[in-house]
Motif scaffolding. Structure first.
Motif, PDB file in Angstrom:
ATOM      1  N   LYS A 175      26.271 -23.812 -11.492  1.00 45.84           N
ATOM      2  CA  LYS A 175      25.990 -24.445 -12.786  1.00 45.84           C
ATOM      3  C   LYS A 175      27.264 -24.734 -13.576  1.00 45.84           C
ATOM      4  O   LYS A 175      27.280 -25.601 -14.440  1.00 45.84           O
ATOM      5  CB  LYS A 175      25.049 -23.583 -13.615  1.00 45.84           C
ATOM      6  N   ASP A 176      28.362 -24.032 -13.282  1.00 46.06           N
ATOM      7  CA  ASP A 176      29.620 -24.213 -14.001  1.00 46.06           C
ATOM      8  C   ASP A 176      30.578 -25.174 -13.306  1.00 46.06           C
ATOM      9  O   ASP A 176      31.682 -25.414 -13.811  1.00 46.06           O
ATOM     10  CB  ASP A 176      30.325 -22.858 -14.183  1.00 46.06           C
ATOM     11  N   VAL A 177      30.181 -25.692 -12.143  1.00 49.43           N
ATOM     12  CA  VAL A 177      31.053 -26.580 -11.371  1.00 49.43           C
ATOM     13  C   VAL A 177      30.360 -27.927 -11.203  1.00 49.43           C
ATOM     14  O   VAL A 177      29.275 -27.990 -10.633  1.00 49.43           O
ATOM     15  CB  VAL A 177      31.365 -25.971  -9.976  1.00 49.43           C
ATOM     16  N   PRO A 178      30.961 -29.005 -11.706  1.00 49.92           N
ATOM     17  CA  PRO A 178      30.361 -30.326 -11.508  1.00 49.92           C
ATOM     18  C   PRO A 178      30.176 -30.629 -10.024  1.00 49.92           C
ATOM     19  O   PRO A 178      30.958 -30.176  -9.178  1.00 49.92           O
ATOM     20  CB  PRO A 178      31.369 -31.283 -12.144  1.00 49.92           C
ATOM     21  N   GLU A 179      29.167 -31.381  -9.727  1.00 53.10           N
ATOM     22  CA  GLU A 179      28.778 -31.681  -8.345  1.00 53.10           C
ATOM     23  C   GLU A 179      29.939 -32.181  -7.486  1.00 53.10           C
ATOM     24  O   GLU A 179      30.065 -31.808  -6.326  1.00 53.10           O
ATOM     25  CB  GLU A 179      27.666 -32.733  -8.381  1.00 53.10           C
ATOM     26  N   ALA A 180      30.794 -33.007  -8.026  1.00 49.37           N
ATOM     27  CA  ALA A 180      31.887 -33.605  -7.253  1.00 49.37           C
ATOM     28  C   ALA A 180      32.954 -32.604  -6.822  1.00 49.37           C
ATOM     29  O   ALA A 180      33.784 -32.915  -5.964  1.00 49.37           O
ATOM     30  CB  ALA A 180      32.548 -34.712  -8.069  1.00 49.37           C
ATOM     31  N   PHE A 181      32.942 -31.397  -7.385  1.00 49.53           N
ATOM     32  CA  PHE A 181      33.995 -30.420  -7.105  1.00 49.53           C
ATOM     33  C   PHE A 181      33.497 -29.193  -6.338  1.00 49.53           C
ATOM     34  O   PHE A 181      34.237 -28.238  -6.178  1.00 49.53           O
ATOM     35  CB  PHE A 181      34.641 -29.967  -8.419  1.00 49.53           C
ATOM     36  N   VAL A 230      33.638 -27.040   3.350  1.00 49.97           N
ATOM     37  CA  VAL A 230      32.586 -28.046   3.490  1.00 49.97           C
ATOM     38  C   VAL A 230      32.117 -28.412   2.095  1.00 49.97           C
ATOM     39  O   VAL A 230      31.779 -27.527   1.293  1.00 49.97           O
ATOM     40  CB  VAL A 230      31.403 -27.508   4.329  1.00 49.97           C
ATOM     41  N   ARG A 231      32.108 -29.717   1.791  1.00 53.28           N
ATOM     42  CA  ARG A 231      31.622 -30.167   0.480  1.00 53.28           C
ATOM     43  C   ARG A 231      30.133 -29.916   0.384  1.00 53.28           C
ATOM     44  O   ARG A 231      29.390 -30.142   1.333  1.00 53.28           O
ATOM     45  CB  ARG A 231      31.871 -31.668   0.305  1.00 53.28           C
ATOM     46  N   VAL A 232      29.687 -29.424  -0.768  1.00 54.93           N
ATOM     47  CA  VAL A 232      28.270 -29.177  -1.006  1.00 54.93           C
ATOM     48  C   VAL A 232      27.635 -30.529  -1.309  1.00 54.93           C
ATOM     49  O   VAL A 232      27.979 -31.177  -2.292  1.00 54.93           O
ATOM     50  CB  VAL A 232      28.064 -28.191  -2.179  1.00 54.93           C
ATOM     51  N   ARG A 233      26.741 -30.964  -0.425  1.00 50.37           N
ATOM     52  CA  ARG A 233      26.073 -32.263  -0.556  1.00 50.37           C
ATOM     53  C   ARG A 233      24.598 -32.114  -0.238  1.00 50.37           C
ATOM     54  O   ARG A 233      24.177 -31.138   0.348  1.00 50.37           O
ATOM     55  CB  ARG A 233      26.648 -33.268   0.438  1.00 50.37           C
TER      56      ARG A 233
END
Length: 164
Positions: free
Chosen positions: A101-107, A127-130
């Motif tokens: 919740k504290d980290v924007p999706e892109a990061f 691995v990017r969270v997607r």
């Protein structure tokens, strides 16, 4: 995405080229059957999108016992963790995990052990969270550029807080 077979050669999913440079690409999950040229184009585009533009860590020889200092961000001076991605590029990550919740999706990134037969971890990739959003309290590793306080690559205050 299946590869076409021509005898015992594979064809590139992108350009159709056959030859020895065509193969499975991706560190542990098959991303595609691509030739070297198409793979580099694909991986470089993903790296640019994800911000995975870090230089690889030095690769010491098996007999090298010299100490390797953790890398430091040239912009803000903070320690960073540099990991390979699942598409063979490198990313600088923060040294702490934060709730999603504290980290924007892109990061958002996760560190994942590369599957092998050994019970001892031999390789870890970022691995990017997607796709599926993590639960708000689930820990993720933010990209360092989210937390970097200086430099042209650091996001604006609105991007850091998730507001655009």
């Amino acid at each position: 995405m299946g590869a076409s077979r021509d005898g015992d050669r594979s064809a590139c999913d992108e350009c159709g080229e056959t030859g020895v440079s065509v193969g499975e690409r991706g560190r542990f999950r098959l991303l595609a059957w691509l030739c070297e040229r198409c793979w580099n184009t694909f991986a470089n585009e993903m790296a640019a999108t994800d911000g995975a533009t870090a230089a690889p860590r030095p690769d010491p020889g098996p007999d090298d016992v010299t100490w390797i200092e953790p890398p430091v961000c040239p912009e803000c001076g903070a320690l960073v963790r540099v990991y390979p991605t699942n598409y063979d590029r490198w990313v600088s990550l923060a040294t702490v995990e934060l709730p999603a919740k504290d980290v924007p999706e892109a990061f958002r990134w996760r560190l994942t052990r590369v599957p092998d037969l050994s019970p001892v971890p031999t390789d870890v990739v970022a691995v990017r969270v997607r796709g599926i959003d993590p639960l708000p309290g689930e820990p993720v590793v933010p990209a360092h550029r989210m937390m970097c306080v200086g430099g042209p690559g650091s996001p604006s205050r609105g991007e850091r807080s998730g507001r655009h």
